[in-house]
Each structure stands twice: as C-alpha cells, then as structure tokens.
Design a protein around this motif. Structure first.
Motif, short mmCIF file in Angstrom:
data_model
loop_
_atom_site.label_atom_id
_atom_site.label_comp_id
_atom_site.label_asym_id
_atom_site.label_seq_id
_atom_site.Cartn_x
_atom_site.Cartn_y
_atom_site.Cartn_z
N GLN A 126 0.83 -1.19 0.00
CA GLN A 126 0.00 0.00 0.00
C GLN A 126 0.87 1.25 0.00
OE1 GLN A 126 -3.11 0.10 -0.43
NE2 GLN A 126 -4.07 -1.75 0.37
N GLN A 127 0.26 2.35 -0.42
CA GLN A 127 0.94 3.65 -0.42
C GLN A 127 0.40 4.52 0.70
OE1 GLN A 127 3.48 2.53 -2.86
NE2 GLN A 127 3.48 4.77 -2.85
N TYR A 128 1.30 5.30 1.30
CA TYR A 128 0.95 6.20 2.39
C TYR A 128 1.61 7.55 2.18
CZ TYR A 128 -0.22 1.78 4.68
OH TYR A 128 -0.75 0.55 4.97
N TRP A 182 -9.70 3.97 4.92
CA TRP A 182 -8.62 4.95 4.93
C TRP A 182 -8.34 5.28 6.39
CZ3 TRP A 182 -12.31 4.97 1.09
CH2 TRP A 182 -11.84 4.99 -0.22
N SER A 195 -3.28 6.64 4.94
CA SER A 195 -3.25 5.64 3.88
C SER A 195 -3.90 6.21 2.62
CB SER A 195 -3.95 4.36 4.32
OG SER A 195 -5.33 4.60 4.55
N ALA A 235 -5.23 4.22 0.43
CA ALA A 235 -6.27 3.24 0.11
C ALA A 235 -6.70 2.59 1.42
CB ALA A 235 -5.75 2.21 -0.88
N VAL A 237 -7.07 0.22 4.49
CA VAL A 237 -6.21 -0.79 5.12
C VAL A 237 -6.83 -1.17 6.46
CG1 VAL A 237 -4.09 0.04 4.04
CG2 VAL A 237 -4.78 0.94 6.27
N THR A 256 -2.24 -3.72 9.69
CA THR A 256 -1.27 -3.23 8.70
C THR A 256 -0.87 -1.79 9.00
OG1 THR A 256 -2.18 -4.69 7.00
CG2 THR A 256 -0.87 -2.81 6.25
#
Length: 252
Positions: free
Chosen positions: A30-32, A175, A192, A194, A196, A200
């Motif tokens: 995932q991207q943060y 989110w 986040s 997306a 999660v 995580t």
C-alpha cells in the motif's frame, strides 16, 4: 553577507517558508503519505473554532482562508481526531493551553466506534515544546500541563507493541490516519492512500516509521494537506466537517 541581509529586508525578497518533509511511502503493498514535522523549526498547533466569531472551522479550506486573512500560509493540516454527533471532540482537546474538552475515560461499546477500542490515547505537545503519545490512563497519571492535546483511539502501538485488539486478517478496511512522536521534537503523521486494516496500519508505524507509541486519529474522512502537494487520504466526497485540525502556518 550584508548585501544578502539587505535583500531579505526588501519587498518581495523575503525568504520562502521551508517546505515540510513529506514523502510517498510504500509498505505492505500500500501507499501512504507521511509527513515529518520538526517542532524546533515548525509550530504545530490545533484549531477548532475561529477565535473571532466562535464558529468551528470545519474544513481545512476554511482554516486556510482564515490564515490568509492574517498573513499566514498554511503549510500542513490534518484532521485532529474523532468527534461526536454534535461535531465536538469526543475526548480531551486542549488548544493554546486551554482545556476545551476534558479527558474522556467513560468508554462505551467498542462496536459503537473506534474511540472505545481500548486502549485509546492522547497526543500532546507540552509547554517546553516536546511531543508525546501516551495511553489515556498514562496521560492522566502524569498529570502534566499541556499546550495542545487531542484524545483519540485506539492506540496503534504501545511501547513498541501492536495493539492486541488488532487482527492480521481483519476485513475492516478503511482509509486511516495516525500520529507518533519518534523523538521528543519530531512528530510524524501518516494517512493511507487506500483502505487498510488496523494491523497493517499499526505495522507501518512500528516497522517503517520506527515509532514506539502511535495513535490512530480517524478513518474514512481523514486527509492530510501539504502545501505544494495538495491532499492525500480519503476521497474528497467522503470528507465531513472536522472538529479540530492540526496545522502548521508560516508567514507569507
């Protein structure tokens, strides 16, 4: 050097505000968006109501416009935590050294909201300028005065360990935003990009951001704003009025 100093005093020659340390971070697929704030350099504050008319700011855009009228540029902003149905902070809220909402230890049913998923906690900035994240019980036991504070929940990390309530395979995906203070004068915010789960998100703070204590701020309405980069986090159509906003301003 004298000429350089003179140039900075001339109209239009003032040095620009230093950009914040903001990065796109990949973790566990995932991207943060992660923002580091140096409290020795930047002044991180909390804002709920406009001091002129007493009305809640409600949105980052409203706070940004208020800053402009005072000759200040908004460098960073984030939702400061969970609030109730009356759009007031659900737990402790301290702004400019004044306690506007007291510490809330009357926990309800965890099924009714994340604030009651124990333990919850407090992010605080103290009069000497250092910051810390503590469980609500530990914060109460300290009994120390604070300059700014927000209570939310649950705690993501406690002394380097994930909250025991979190499940690795949880299907509760949202989110999520959170905060930690890896050192006394460094604050790290993350959101986040997306949905999660808590497990995580907590591991992000432990394994990637190297925090020992971290606090969840809020879920599907949370965004971070960084000057020059715009918004990260929940989609705009999901955002609702905030009851407390973290912000860093700079003189224009």
């Amino acid at each position: 050097m004298a000429l350089l100093a003179l140039l900075f005093t001339l109209p239009g020659c003032a040095p620009r505000a230093q950009a914040l340390d903001s990065d796109e971070v990949a973790f566990a697929g995932q991207q943060y968006r992660v923002v580091h704030i140096n409290l020795r350099r930047e002044q991180l504050g909390l804002h709920w109501r406009n001091p002129q008319d007493g009305q809640p700011f409600g949105s980052i855009e409203s706070l940004q416009q208020w800053g402009k009228t005072r000759g200040q540029k908004l460098l960073f902003a984030a939702n400061a935590g969970i609030y109730d149905h009356k759009f007031a902070p659900l737990g402790l809220y301290v702004e400019n050294g004044k306690t506007l909402v007291p510490l809330n230890l009357a926990h309800g049913n965890p099924a009714s909201g994340n604030f009651s998923l124990l333990p919850n906690g407090v992010f605080a900035i103290y009069p000497d300028g250092h910051a810390a994240v503590r469980t609500s019980e530990a914060f109460k036991a300290d009994g120390k005065a604070v300059q700014a504070a927000t209570q939310s929940g649950p705690m993501l990390l406690i002394d380097g360990k994930l909250n025991e309530q979190f499940l690795d395979d949880s299907a509760s995906l949202k989110w999520r935003s959170g905060v930690c203070a890896p050192s006394p004068h460094e604050v790290v915010f993350a959101v986040s990009e997306a949905p999660v789960n808590f497990h995580t998100f907590g591991r992000l703070f432990r394994d990637k951001l190297h925090c020992r204590d971290a606090l969840y701020l809020d879920g599907s309405i949370s965004q971070l704003y960084v000057d020059g980069e715009g918004y990260a986090g929940a989609p705009a159509f999901m955002v609702k009025p905030y009851a407390g906003i973290f912000a860093v301003f700079a003189r224009q």
